[in-house]
Design a protein around this motif. Structure first.
Motif, PDB file in Angstrom:
ATOM      1  N   LEU A  17      36.566  80.094  94.238  1.00 41.77           N
ATOM      2  CA  LEU A  17      35.969  80.317  92.921  1.00 41.77           C
ATOM      3  C   LEU A  17      35.858  81.821  92.715  1.00 41.77           C
ATOM      4  O   LEU A  17      35.058  82.494  93.380  1.00 41.77           O
ATOM      5  CB  LEU A  17      34.598  79.660  92.829  1.00 41.77           C
ATOM      6  CG  LEU A  17      33.804  79.896  91.541  1.00 41.77           C
ATOM      7  CD1 LEU A  17      34.480  79.203  90.355  1.00 41.77           C
ATOM      8  CD2 LEU A  17      32.366  79.410  91.692  1.00 41.77           C
ATOM      9  N   THR A  18      36.649  82.358  91.800  1.00 36.01           N
ATOM     10  CA  THR A  18      36.607  83.797  91.553  1.00 36.01           C
ATOM     11  C   THR A  18      35.400  84.141  90.678  1.00 36.01           C
ATOM     12  O   THR A  18      34.824  83.273  90.011  1.00 36.01           O
ATOM     13  CB  THR A  18      37.884  84.272  90.855  1.00 36.01           C
ATOM     14  OG1 THR A  18      37.924  83.715  89.530  1.00 36.01           O
ATOM     15  CG2 THR A  18      39.134  83.831  91.638  1.00 36.01           C
ATOM     16  N   SER A  19      35.036  85.403  90.659  1.00 34.94           N
ATOM     17  CA  SER A  19      33.905  85.843  89.825  1.00 34.94           C
ATOM     18  C   SER A  19      34.203  85.613  88.356  1.00 34.94           C
ATOM     19  O   SER A  19      33.317  85.265  87.573  1.00 34.94           O
ATOM     20  CB  SER A  19      33.588  87.313  90.091  1.00 34.94           C
ATOM     21  OG  SER A  19      34.716  88.123  89.827  1.00 34.94           O
ATOM     22  N   ASP A  20      35.463  85.775  87.961  1.00 38.36           N
ATOM     23  CA  ASP A  20      35.850  85.543  86.562  1.00 38.36           C
ATOM     24  C   ASP A  20      35.698  84.065  86.203  1.00 38.36           C
ATOM     25  O   ASP A  20      35.206  83.730  85.111  1.00 38.36           O
ATOM     26  CB  ASP A  20      37.293  86.003  86.348  1.00 38.36           C
ATOM     27  CG  ASP A  20      37.742  85.851  84.897  1.00 38.36           C
ATOM     28  OD1 ASP A  20      37.062  86.424  84.011  1.00 38.36           O
ATOM     29  OD2 ASP A  20      38.737  85.151  84.651  1.00 38.36           O
ATOM     30  N   LYS A  24      33.101  82.338  83.450  1.00 36.71           N
ATOM     31  CA  LYS A  24      33.539  81.443  82.377  1.00 36.71           C
ATOM     32  C   LYS A  24      32.729  80.148  82.377  1.00 36.71           C
ATOM     33  O   LYS A  24      32.341  79.642  81.326  1.00 36.71           O
ATOM     34  CB  LYS A  24      35.035  81.130  82.528  1.00 36.71           C
ATOM     35  CG  LYS A  24      35.948  82.284  82.151  1.00 36.71           C
ATOM     36  CD  LYS A  24      37.413  81.909  82.358  1.00 36.71           C
ATOM     37  CE  LYS A  24      38.333  83.075  81.997  1.00 36.71           C
ATOM     38  NZ  LYS A  24      39.763  82.744  82.257  1.00 36.71           N
ATOM     39  N   ILE A  25      32.479  79.608  83.574  1.00 41.21           N
ATOM     40  CA  ILE A  25      31.701  78.373  83.694  1.00 41.21           C
ATOM     41  C   ILE A  25      30.271  78.604  83.228  1.00 41.21           C
ATOM     42  O   ILE A  25      29.719  77.806  82.465  1.00 41.21           O
ATOM     43  CB  ILE A  25      31.742  77.845  85.145  1.00 41.21           C
ATOM     44  CG1 ILE A  25      33.133  77.291  85.467  1.00 41.21           C
ATOM     45  CG2 ILE A  25      30.678  76.768  85.366  1.00 41.21           C
ATOM     46  CD1 ILE A  25      33.353  76.946  86.922  1.00 41.21           C
ATOM     47  N   VAL A  38      22.361  81.952  86.928  1.00 35.52           N
ATOM     48  CA  VAL A  38      22.251  83.382  87.232  1.00 35.52           C
ATOM     49  C   VAL A  38      23.239  83.761  88.336  1.00 35.52           C
ATOM     50  O   VAL A  38      23.636  82.917  89.143  1.00 35.52           O
ATOM     51  CB  VAL A  38      20.812  83.741  87.667  1.00 35.52           C
ATOM     52  CG1 VAL A  38      19.840  83.481  86.539  1.00 35.52           C
ATOM     53  CG2 VAL A  38      20.404  82.949  88.904  1.00 35.52           C
ATOM     54  N   PRO A  39      23.660  85.040  88.368  1.00 38.20           N
ATOM     55  CA  PRO A  39      24.498  85.501  89.483  1.00 38.20           C
ATOM     56  C   PRO A  39      23.811  85.203  90.811  1.00 38.20           C
ATOM     57  O   PRO A  39      22.598  85.323  90.950  1.00 38.20           O
ATOM     58  CB  PRO A  39      24.596  87.013  89.224  1.00 38.20           C
ATOM     59  CG  PRO A  39      24.413  87.162  87.739  1.00 38.20           C
ATOM     60  CD  PRO A  39      23.425  86.089  87.355  1.00 38.20           C
ATOM     61  N   GLY A  40      24.606  84.794  91.772  1.00 37.00           N
ATOM     62  CA  GLY A  40      24.053  84.364  93.057  1.00 37.00           C
ATOM     63  C   GLY A  40      24.162  82.869  93.252  1.00 37.00           C
ATOM     64  O   GLY A  40      23.952  82.355  94.350  1.00 37.00           O
ATOM     65  N   LYS A  41      24.502  82.161  92.167  1.00 41.61           N
ATOM     66  CA  LYS A  41      24.652  80.706  92.239  1.00 41.61           C
ATOM     67  C   LYS A  41      26.107  80.286  92.452  1.00 41.61           C
ATOM     68  O   LYS A  41      26.449  79.107  92.304  1.00 41.61           O
ATOM     69  CB  LYS A  41      24.119  80.054  90.951  1.00 41.61           C
ATOM     70  CG  LYS A  41      22.625  80.226  90.732  1.00 41.61           C
ATOM     71  CD  LYS A  41      21.819  79.408  91.723  1.00 41.61           C
ATOM     72  CE  LYS A  41      20.327  79.462  91.416  1.00 41.61           C
ATOM     73  NZ  LYS A  41      19.534  78.687  92.390  1.00 41.61           N
ATOM     74  N   PHE A  61      39.962  75.868  90.580  1.00 36.48           N
ATOM     75  CA  PHE A  61      38.988  75.982  89.494  1.00 36.48           C
ATOM     76  C   PHE A  61      39.671  76.406  88.196  1.00 36.48           C
ATOM     77  O   PHE A  61      39.167  76.108  87.110  1.00 36.48           O
ATOM     78  CB  PHE A  61      37.874  76.962  89.877  1.00 36.48           C
ATOM     79  CG  PHE A  61      36.847  76.332  90.778  1.00 36.48           C
ATOM     80  CD1 PHE A  61      35.851  75.516  90.259  1.00 36.48           C
ATOM     81  CD2 PHE A  61      36.887  76.529  92.149  1.00 36.48           C
ATOM     82  CE1 PHE A  61      34.913  74.911  91.084  1.00 36.48           C
ATOM     83  CE2 PHE A  61      35.951  75.936  92.984  1.00 36.48           C
ATOM     84  CZ  PHE A  61      34.966  75.122  92.450  1.00 36.48           C
ATOM     85  N   GLU A  62      40.795  77.088  88.309  1.00 33.06           N
ATOM     86  CA  GLU A  62      41.562  77.430  87.102  1.00 33.06           C
ATOM     87  C   GLU A  62      42.037  76.149  86.423  1.00 33.06           C
ATOM     88  O   GLU A  62      41.970  76.010  85.200  1.00 33.06           O
ATOM     89  CB  GLU A  62      42.752  78.323  87.461  1.00 33.06           C
ATOM     90  CG  GLU A  62      43.383  79.028  86.267  1.00 33.06           C
ATOM     91  CD  GLU A  62      42.396  79.912  85.510  1.00 33.06           C
ATOM     92  OE1 GLU A  62      42.417  79.864  84.268  1.00 33.06           O
ATOM     93  OE2 GLU A  62      41.598  80.627  86.153  1.00 33.06           O
TER      94      GLU A  62
END
Length: 280
Positions: A17-20, A24-25, A38-41, A61-62
């Motif tokens: 799972l990329t940060s991008d 998006k999710i 939140v970031p970190g999840k 995930f893409e």
């Protein structure tokens, strides 16, 4: 000597799972459902949605994001996988004590109209607990105009609520006498399962509702229970939602929130009654 062959179980491979993709999710969830990831999840999203990818036969995930784009109804399933639907009968019992001891007595004096909304009802235990409480507190319930609305975004949870069959763990807070009166054991072997009585089921109207959408109900409601739902929202979304609850409540109506939730971090019009209990 033959070379040794090794086989990889592809079902155990976890897609990256990329940060991008995470962004998006989380943007999609926030826009459609108000849920604030939140970031970190990232780890939670990756672990929980990997199970969904396997069900769909997707390897990345893409690919899942493309599936979401082509199938907007998938957002409901994604919410199911990313949120916790833990509930039980008479959970956070202090709310039911408050209803019985402080709120309901004036309504019992003579037949009247009572409207109750369980917002984010999950699999229905909360709404059915309220129905049982009404059955116990009103001597002839048919003389009162009582309606209990229970809504949730999850079609899967709503189907469980309609089936109204629960494992024994969910009934731990139900007094023994009430368990005999309102439940029927429909599976004797472990884990035991219990179905709720038809007259209790009939008191609850179940409907799908995304709290971020327009609401078809006009109210006014006497009690709104929205417990352990707002923990998924950021402060601006919580403030807006609480304002909408205020508009839909009758004067003197109650808003009950989860014990880990509070209205102290943003402005609102409610009066504090006791922890997790607010009055219009």
């Amino acid at each position: 000597m033959q070379p040794e062959l090794f086989f990889v179980n592809t079902e155990l491979l976890v897609p990256n799972l990329t940060s991008d993709q995470f962004d998006k999710i989380r943007a999609l969830l926030y826009r459609l459902c108000g849920i604030n990831l939140v970031p970190g999840k990232e780890g939670l999203v990756k672990t929980r949605l990997t199970k969904r990818l396997r069900v769909l036969g997707l390897k990345s995930f893409e690919g899942y994001l493309k599936h979401l784009e082509a199938n907007p109804s998938e957002i409901t399933t994604m919410v199911d996988f990313l949120t916790t639907n833990k509930t039980s009968f008479f959970r956070e019992i202090h709310h039911f004590d408050y209803l019985r001891d402080s709120f309901l007595p004036p309504y019992k004096e003579k037949p009247c109209r009572i409207r109750f909304w369980s917002a984010g009802c999950s699999s229905g235990e909360e709404a059915y607990s309220v129905a049982i409480l009404f059955k116990e507190e009103f001597s002839d319930l048919r003389r009162w105009d009582i309606r209990i609305l229970a809504t949730d975004i999850s079609t899967r949870m709503l189907q469980k609520a309609r089936d109204a069959v629960f494992e024994e763990d969910c009934l731990q807070e139900v007094p023994g006498l009430w368990r005999q009166k309102y439940f029927l054991c429909c599976q004797n072997k472990e884990p035991r399962r219990y179905g709720i009585r038809d007259d209790i089921k009939a008191m609850v109207r179940l409907a799908r509702l995304n709290l971020m959408d327009e609401w078809p109900m006009r109210g006014p409601f006497d009690v709104i229970m929205c417990r352990n739902v707002m923990i998924y929202f950021d402060k601006p979304t919580q403030e807006k939602l609480v304002g909408r609850f205020w508009d839909l409540l009758a004067p003197g109506g109650l808003l009950l929130v989860g014990h880990s939730e509070s209205l102290t971090t943003f402005p609102h019009k409610f009066h504090y009654a006791q922890p997790a209990v607010y009055v219009k």
